[in-house]
Scaffold this motif. Structure first.
Motif, short mmCIF file in Angstrom:
data_model
loop_
_atom_site.label_atom_id
_atom_site.label_comp_id
_atom_site.label_asym_id
_atom_site.label_seq_id
_atom_site.Cartn_x
_atom_site.Cartn_y
_atom_site.Cartn_z
N GLY A 29 32.56 -47.07 4.22
CA GLY A 29 33.95 -46.76 3.91
C GLY A 29 34.18 -46.33 2.48
N PHE A 30 33.28 -45.51 1.92
CA PHE A 30 33.45 -44.98 0.57
C PHE A 30 34.10 -43.61 0.69
N VAL A 31 35.31 -43.46 0.17
CA VAL A 31 36.07 -42.24 0.39
C VAL A 31 36.60 -41.70 -0.93
N LEU A 32 36.32 -40.42 -1.19
CA LEU A 32 36.91 -39.70 -2.33
C LEU A 32 38.05 -38.86 -1.78
N SER A 33 39.26 -39.07 -2.29
CA SER A 33 40.45 -38.46 -1.70
C SER A 33 40.71 -37.07 -2.25
N ASP A 34 41.76 -36.44 -1.74
CA ASP A 34 42.25 -35.15 -2.23
C ASP A 34 43.46 -35.33 -3.13
N ASP A 35 43.67 -36.53 -3.66
CA ASP A 35 44.90 -36.85 -4.39
C ASP A 35 44.63 -37.37 -5.79
N PHE A 36 45.54 -37.02 -6.72
CA PHE A 36 45.57 -37.61 -8.05
C PHE A 36 46.54 -38.79 -8.03
N GLY A 37 46.22 -39.80 -8.81
CA GLY A 37 47.12 -40.94 -8.91
C GLY A 37 46.58 -41.96 -9.89
N THR A 38 47.20 -43.14 -9.90
CA THR A 38 46.77 -44.24 -10.74
C THR A 38 46.75 -45.51 -9.91
N VAL A 39 46.02 -46.51 -10.41
CA VAL A 39 45.97 -47.82 -9.78
C VAL A 39 46.39 -48.86 -10.81
N GLU A 40 47.44 -49.59 -10.49
CA GLU A 40 47.94 -50.65 -11.37
C GLU A 40 47.37 -51.98 -10.88
N ARG A 41 46.65 -52.68 -11.74
CA ARG A 41 45.96 -53.89 -11.33
C ARG A 41 46.85 -55.13 -11.42
N VAL A 42 46.73 -55.99 -10.44
CA VAL A 42 47.34 -57.33 -10.41
C VAL A 42 48.77 -57.30 -10.93
N SER A 43 49.62 -56.68 -10.17
CA SER A 43 51.02 -56.54 -10.55
C SER A 43 51.90 -57.34 -9.60
N ASP A 89 47.11 -55.26 -6.46
CA ASP A 89 47.01 -53.89 -6.96
C ASP A 89 48.03 -52.98 -6.27
N VAL A 90 48.53 -52.01 -7.05
CA VAL A 90 49.53 -51.06 -6.56
C VAL A 90 49.01 -49.64 -6.77
N LEU A 91 49.11 -48.83 -5.74
CA LEU A 91 48.70 -47.43 -5.80
C LEU A 91 49.90 -46.56 -6.14
N ARG A 92 49.71 -45.65 -7.09
CA ARG A 92 50.77 -44.70 -7.46
C ARG A 92 50.23 -43.29 -7.26
N LEU A 93 50.86 -42.54 -6.38
CA LEU A 93 50.43 -41.17 -6.10
C LEU A 93 51.09 -40.20 -7.06
N ASP A 94 50.33 -39.18 -7.47
CA ASP A 94 50.86 -38.15 -8.35
C ASP A 94 50.99 -36.83 -7.59
N ARG A 95 49.88 -36.24 -7.19
CA ARG A 95 49.93 -34.97 -6.47
C ARG A 95 48.59 -34.74 -5.78
N ARG A 96 48.58 -33.80 -4.87
CA ARG A 96 47.36 -33.45 -4.14
C ARG A 96 46.55 -32.43 -4.93
N ILE A 97 45.23 -32.50 -4.82
CA ILE A 97 44.36 -31.50 -5.44
C ILE A 97 44.57 -30.17 -4.73
N ASN A 98 44.74 -29.11 -5.50
CA ASN A 98 44.89 -27.79 -4.90
C ASN A 98 43.57 -27.30 -4.33
N ARG A 99 43.59 -26.87 -3.06
CA ARG A 99 42.40 -26.36 -2.41
C ARG A 99 42.72 -25.02 -1.76
N LEU A 100 41.66 -24.28 -1.42
CA LEU A 100 41.87 -23.00 -0.75
C LEU A 100 42.43 -23.21 0.65
N GLU A 101 41.99 -24.29 1.33
CA GLU A 101 42.43 -24.57 2.68
C GLU A 101 43.30 -25.81 2.70
N GLY A 102 44.54 -25.68 3.14
CA GLY A 102 45.40 -26.84 3.25
C GLY A 102 44.98 -27.71 4.42
#
Length: 226
Positions: A177-191, A200-213
């Protein structure tokens, strides 16, 4: 449960997740033969008057449903919940800032406040779906580790630094279950959170631009707009 999508739609994770939920919750799907059954949805929501409901779907279809309910004078029970999945994808031309989207949905369905509209995060490679709490934060469960990586070197970044999101999901048994995503974001620890959860809390920023959506909302959009 009112599902703004098909229950059987190839390899869409929406169908996988919703078919599992449907084993425990009464529900109906409103995408059939590549068409969004908007009139049927509004009719059935009106018939559920007095009962809290769960409406699940990608933001463009949720927005269309809200506008149709407002035009028809249909108001949902105040304890109802709207759950968005998949994002805007090909409907990016219609994309609204989050505050505007939530406001339009609340007005359309006649709901009291923004705790009634929640978002989700998932990838088909992950077993785990993240759901926003009432404070609109994506809490990571104990079995899902997330970190950010430098987009150029893929080296791990310090906590709180923006980068490519990577996950270790402990639940798969048929693949690592090791997965590299298509998204930029941050991880806030022990909040600690006002919702009562901590961790931990996940904060999404934006998707990586690719040729194929890619993504479920894109595939669903292609199905409902042929």
């Amino acid at each position: 449960m009112f599902i703004l999508g098909p229950l059987e739609a190839g390899h869409l994770w929406i169908a996988y997740v919703m078919s599992g939920v449907a084993l425990f919750t009464d529900g109906q799907c409103y995408v059939e033969d590549d068409a969004f059954l908007l009139e049927a949805l509004v009719r059935d929501l009106a018939a559920a008057d007095g009962t809290p409901v769960l409406v699940v779907g990608p933001p463009p279809l949720v927005l269309d449903a809200a506008a149709a309910c407002r035009a028809a004078g249909v108001v949902l029970h105040p304890e109802s919940l709207l759950l968005t999945i998949g994002g805007w994808k090909r409907a990016s031309g219609r994309m609204l800032p989050r505050d505007e989207f939530v406001g339009a949905v609340l007005e359309g369905f006649g709901l009291p406040d923004d705790t009634s509209v929640r978002d989700t995060f998932n990838m088909v490679e992950l077993n785990t779906v993240l759901f926003e709490c009432a404070q609109h934060r994506l809490h990571l469960p104990p079995w899902l580790h997330a970190e950010t990586k430098d987009p150029r070197t893929l080296e791990p970044l310090a906590h709180g630094q923006n980068g490519v999101l990577a996950f270790l999901d402990a639940t798969p048994t048929s693949y690592p279950g090791f997965v590299l995503s298509d998204d930029f974001g941050t991880v806030e620890r022990v909040s600690d959170c006002a919702c009562g959860r901590s961790g931990d809390v996940l904060r999404l920023d934006r998707r990586i631009n690719r040729l194929e959506g890619r993504g479920c909302a894109l595939k669903l959009d292609q199905r409902t707009n042929r």
